[in-house]
Write a protein that holds these residues in place. Structure first.
Motif, mmCIF file in Angstrom:
data_model
loop_
_atom_site.group_PDB
_atom_site.id
_atom_site.type_symbol
_atom_site.label_atom_id
_atom_site.label_comp_id
_atom_site.label_asym_id
_atom_site.label_seq_id
_atom_site.Cartn_x
_atom_site.Cartn_y
_atom_site.Cartn_z
ATOM 1 N N ALA A 1 5.165 5.232 -13.436
ATOM 2 C CA ALA A 1 5.969 4.838 -12.269
ATOM 3 C C ALA A 1 5.052 4.822 -11.054
ATOM 4 N N TYR A 2 5.088 3.737 -10.295
ATOM 5 C CA TYR A 2 4.209 3.587 -9.129
ATOM 6 C C TYR A 2 5.033 3.574 -7.838
ATOM 7 N N PHE A 3 4.431 4.117 -6.800
ATOM 8 C CA PHE A 3 5.151 4.282 -5.542
ATOM 9 C C PHE A 3 4.322 3.796 -4.359
ATOM 10 N N SER A 4 5.041 3.423 -3.310
ATOM 11 C CA SER A 4 4.418 3.224 -2.007
ATOM 12 C C SER A 4 5.022 4.287 -1.099
ATOM 13 N N HIS A 5 4.532 4.336 0.137
ATOM 14 C CA HIS A 5 5.086 5.306 1.079
ATOM 15 C C HIS A 5 5.991 4.579 2.078
ATOM 16 N N GLU A 6 7.037 5.250 2.505
ATOM 17 C CA GLU A 6 7.984 4.622 3.446
ATOM 18 C C GLU A 6 7.305 4.131 4.714
ATOM 19 N N ASP A 7 6.213 4.759 5.116
ATOM 20 C CA ASP A 7 5.544 4.372 6.359
ATOM 21 C C ASP A 7 4.515 3.253 6.181
ATOM 22 N N ASP A 8 4.315 2.777 4.960
ATOM 23 C CA ASP A 8 3.317 1.725 4.746
ATOM 24 C C ASP A 8 3.658 0.470 5.541
ATOM 25 N N ASP A 9 2.619 -0.155 6.123
ATOM 26 C CA ASP A 9 2.871 -1.484 6.675
ATOM 27 C C ASP A 9 2.759 -2.508 5.540
ATOM 28 N N GLU A 10 3.009 -3.774 5.842
ATOM 29 C CA GLU A 10 3.063 -4.785 4.784
ATOM 30 C C GLU A 10 1.749 -4.931 4.035
ATOM 31 N N GLU A 11 0.664 -4.808 4.792
ATOM 32 C CA GLU A 11 -0.652 -4.963 4.187
ATOM 33 C C GLU A 11 -0.923 -3.843 3.174
ATOM 34 N N MET A 12 -0.586 -2.634 3.572
ATOM 35 C CA MET A 12 -0.804 -1.490 2.677
ATOM 36 C C MET A 12 0.075 -1.609 1.439
ATOM 37 N N LEU A 13 1.315 -2.020 1.628
ATOM 38 C CA LEU A 13 2.228 -2.180 0.503
ATOM 39 C C LEU A 13 1.663 -3.201 -0.487
ATOM 40 N N ALA A 14 1.233 -4.354 0.036
ATOM 41 C CA ALA A 14 0.697 -5.403 -0.834
ATOM 42 C C ALA A 14 -0.544 -4.902 -1.569
ATOM 43 N N HIS A 15 -1.370 -4.134 -0.881
ATOM 44 C CA HIS A 15 -2.579 -3.581 -1.487
ATOM 45 C C HIS A 15 -2.227 -2.615 -2.616
ATOM 46 N N ARG A 16 -1.255 -1.729 -2.361
ATOM 47 C CA ARG A 16 -0.866 -0.781 -3.417
ATOM 48 C C ARG A 16 -0.342 -1.530 -4.642
ATOM 49 N N ILE A 17 0.403 -2.593 -4.424
ATOM 50 C CA ILE A 17 0.994 -3.328 -5.543
ATOM 51 C C ILE A 17 -0.094 -3.970 -6.401
ATOM 52 N N ARG A 18 -1.066 -4.634 -5.764
ATOM 53 C CA ARG A 18 -2.073 -5.314 -6.595
ATOM 54 C C ARG A 18 -3.076 -4.326 -7.185
ATOM 55 N N GLN A 19 -3.362 -3.243 -6.462
ATOM 56 C CA GLN A 19 -4.264 -2.241 -7.033
ATOM 57 C C GLN A 19 -3.604 -1.525 -8.219
ATOM 58 N N SER A 20 -2.359 -1.092 -8.040
ATOM 59 C CA SER A 20 -1.669 -0.376 -9.122
ATOM 60 C C SER A 20 -1.488 -1.268 -10.342
ATOM 61 N N SER A 21 -1.148 -2.527 -10.112
ATOM 62 C CA SER A 21 -0.896 -3.423 -11.248
ATOM 63 C C SER A 21 -2.161 -3.683 -12.059
ATOM 64 N N ASN A 22 -3.311 -3.677 -11.406
ATOM 65 C CA ASN A 22 -4.524 -4.115 -12.103
ATOM 66 C C ASN A 22 -5.486 -3.022 -12.519
ATOM 67 N N LEU A 23 -5.388 -1.850 -11.917
ATOM 68 C CA LEU A 23 -6.392 -0.834 -12.254
ATOM 69 C C LEU A 23 -5.902 0.195 -13.258
ATOM 70 N N LEU A 24 -4.609 0.542 -13.204
ATOM 71 C CA LEU A 24 -4.122 1.622 -14.061
ATOM 72 C C LEU A 24 -3.220 1.086 -15.160
ATOM 73 N N GLY A 25 -2.785 2.015 -16.024
ATOM 74 C CA GLY A 25 -1.791 1.664 -17.024
ATOM 75 C C GLY A 25 -2.376 1.016 -18.257
ATOM 76 N N PRO A 26 -1.496 0.469 -19.109
ATOM 77 C CA PRO A 26 -1.905 -0.005 -20.431
ATOM 78 C C PRO A 26 -2.758 -1.262 -20.430
ATOM 79 N N CYS A 27 -2.987 -1.876 -19.272
ATOM 80 C CA CYS A 27 -3.866 -3.049 -19.204
ATOM 81 C C CYS A 27 -4.940 -2.845 -18.143
ATOM 82 N N GLY A 28 -5.012 -1.659 -17.554
ATOM 83 C CA GLY A 28 -5.791 -1.469 -16.336
ATOM 84 C C GLY A 28 -7.297 -1.501 -16.516
#
Ligand code: FES
Ligand SMILES: [Fe+2]
Lengths: 396, 162
Positions: free
Chosen positions: A304-331
């Motif tokens: 399960a991946y999370f962002s923080h409530e205080d993230d701005d849009e740029e940080m949110l987008a960064h967390r999404i692409r980093q989490s999707s591509n670096l960790l997990g069963p395909c990371g």
């Protein structure tokens, strides 16, 4: 119960603290005893973060050992965890992994429960047994404690309070993985089945030597300074600085590895909570790995991946692409971990012991001092497991 | 569907065929060649799509990421992967023109894998592709290919795009 039935299967444990019998991964008859003494015993198990069920009526299904359970966000704002079974004749109430309901109706004889678990309706109850009283038929609730928005359950009344159970060396870094204050937002899941015994996953997913990762070498990514801390009941925390080179020549788009570095760590925190949960914060990825053993073989892991409530849009987008591509069963930096799980599992079908070496200073003593890249941090967990299972250490 | 010419439909079918053959043959250069310079690729679970959660299994949101996907498979993870043979079976289920030169297509897919060390054949995943395809001079390219798996739990780690 007769004495015999509580004793269960047994396994003679090696004398040396750094040796683990490979049979412990392979003996299927250990599973019922593991359920009884560990999963239904005096341990806390994380089930849901508030960010996964943020609104009244939101629910999430889970399992504790072999028992189906679910967490639900009540009308009163409270989160509760119930056994997933109707208190009439046992039909399961939740069939989807997540969703939203106003109330919980059993399809079989239409008993109706509110989100707080009270039985609020049962048709034709005039004809029920004389002793029937609606008040006694609320859903079976599990003992629950919260830490930074993460809810843990235990089946035992004797389990110490959560913070005492985790210890400060564990819950302090955990609070930083959970955004410092627990004000997280869910950004999604990656779910996968690993083909190994749950304990093989524990030995290897929490922390292992960076040797495994060719990606680290290729990216010229040097591990910075770090340390490990381990508790007597087997929880392990690892923390290290990340030194990512400015210029990553192996990749066209190096931004995937940016560490925008909010506040709460110097790079990496990885934690392994007994019996089977991993938490991590690598760079800007906030991750809980809920793990569900499917009996003695097979482990379903929900990243399960999370962002923080205080993230701005740029940080949110960064967390999404980093989490999707670096960790997990395909990371990029974790897929190898998964390949090791199943290879270890194959290797464990041979006789003898798995032997831990790095960081072991005395084979005949358990040490809680573990250096950054030592594998001996796994040994307190094994000792805790051995004691829970009641296995004797051999004399010679 | 009726307004689309047969040429357009077969260009789309050909593109999809090139794509699945590239993957079944482990030809990552061929896989990359199916995308336009503005291309992107997503592999995501149905549960996340349904709930509006953006996390994917693979999220190659620009051409450089697609190139890095090739590097990851061919250079970085080549020794550590337990290699498996994929077989893709696909079926075009919908195709509509979005604007001139761009079509949206949907394919069902089922993908089997045979692990080289066990010889067992199992289902890797079943789901649908949601595609945005650009057509230039009779040649089709993916502007975006999104593979959505119906089963939310992968049966193993997945080393190659699907
Ligand atoms: S079993 Fe649920 S109402 Fe009868
Ligand atoms: Fe790793």
């Amino acid at each position: 119960m007769t004495k015999q039935s509580t004793e269960g299967p047994t396994l003679v444990w090696p004398k040396k603290y750094n040796e683990i019998p490979k049979a412990v991964f392979e003996m299927e008859e250990l599973w019922p005893k593991e359920l009884e003494t560990i999963f239904y015993g005096e341990e806390w198990h994380p089930i849901v973060h508030r960010a996964e069920i943020p609104n009244p009526g939101d629910y999430k299904a889970a399992e504790l050992g072999e028992m189906p359970i679910f967490a639900v966000h009540g009308e009163d704002g409270e989160i509760r965890v119930f056994q997933n079974t109707c208190t009439h004749r046992g039909t399961s109430l939740i069939t989807e992994s997540s969703g939203n309901k106003k109330e919980l109706e059993c399809p079989y004889h239409r008993w109706l429960f509110n989100l707080q678990g009270d039985l609020v309706g049962c048709p034709n109850s005039r004809d029920y047994a004389p002793g029937f009283d609606r008040k006694n038929f609320g859903l079976a609730k599990l003992r629950l404690e919260e830490f930074c928005g993460l809810f843990f359950v235990t089946m035992s009344d004797k389990t110490p309070p959560l913070k005492e159970y985790l210890g400060e060396s564990f819950y302090e870094p955990l609070s930083r993985i959970l955004g410092g204050d627990g004000r997280l937002k869910l950004i999604g899941y990656q779910k996968v089945m690993y083909d190994c015994n749950w304990k093989a996953y524990c030995d290897n997913d929490g922390y292992h030597a960076p040797l495994l990762h060719k990606a680290f070498a290729l990216l010229n990514w040097q591990g910075g300074k770090g340390f490990q801390k381990v508790t007597e009941n087997g929880h392990l925390s690892f923390e290290s600085e990340l030194k990512i080179p400015d210029d990553i020549t192996a990749l066209e788009d190096g931004s995937i590895l940016d560490f925008k570095g909010t506040e709460t760590s110097t790079g990496s925190i990885v934690q392994m909570q007994f019996p089977v949960t991993v938490y991590s914060k690598h760079m800007d990825m906030l991750n809980i790995r809920y793990a569900f053993p499917k009996g003695p073989k097979g482990l379903e892991v929900h990243y399960a991946y999370f962002s923080h409530e205080d993230d701005d849009e740029e940080m949110l987008a960064h967390r999404i692409r980093q989490s999707s591509n670096l960790l997990g069963p395909c990371g990029l930096i974790s897929m190898e971990d998964a390949s090791v799980f199943s290879r270890i599992d194959i290797g464990n079908k041979t006789p003898g012991n798995a032997i831990f070496q790095k960081g072991v200073e005395d084979e005949h003593k358990l040490s809680f001092t573990v250096k950054q890249n030592d594998e001996s941090g796994n040994l307190p967990r094994w000792e805790h497991y051995r004691k829970r299972m009641g296995f004797e250490r051999s004399e010679s | 569907m009726s307004k689309l010419s047969n040429d357009t439909v077969s260009a789309v079918e050909n593109l999809n065929r090139d794509y699945i053959c590239a993957l079944d043959n482990m030809d990552m250069t061929g896989w990359l060649a199916c995308f336009s310079q503005q291309g992107s690729y997503t592999f995501i679970a149905e549960e996340n799509v349904r709930r509006g959660l953006p996390i994917a299994f693979m999220l190659d949101d620009c051409y450089e990421r697609l190139q890095d996907r090739v590097t990851q498979v061919v250079d970085i993870q080549i020794d550590s992967t337990e290699h498996y043979q994929m077989r893709h079976f696909t079926q075009l289920t919908n195709i509509v023109e979005q604007e001139s030169g761009t079509v949206r297509a949907t394919f069902n897919f089922s993908i089997y894998y045979t692990q080289k060390d066990t010889n067992h054949t199992k289902i890797l995943c079943v789901g649908r592709y949601e595609d945005i395809i650009t057509l230039k001079g009779g040649k089709a390219e993916f502007k975006h290919r999104k593979a959505i798996t119906d089963s939310n739990v992968l049966p193993r780690y997945v080393a190659y795009p699907v």
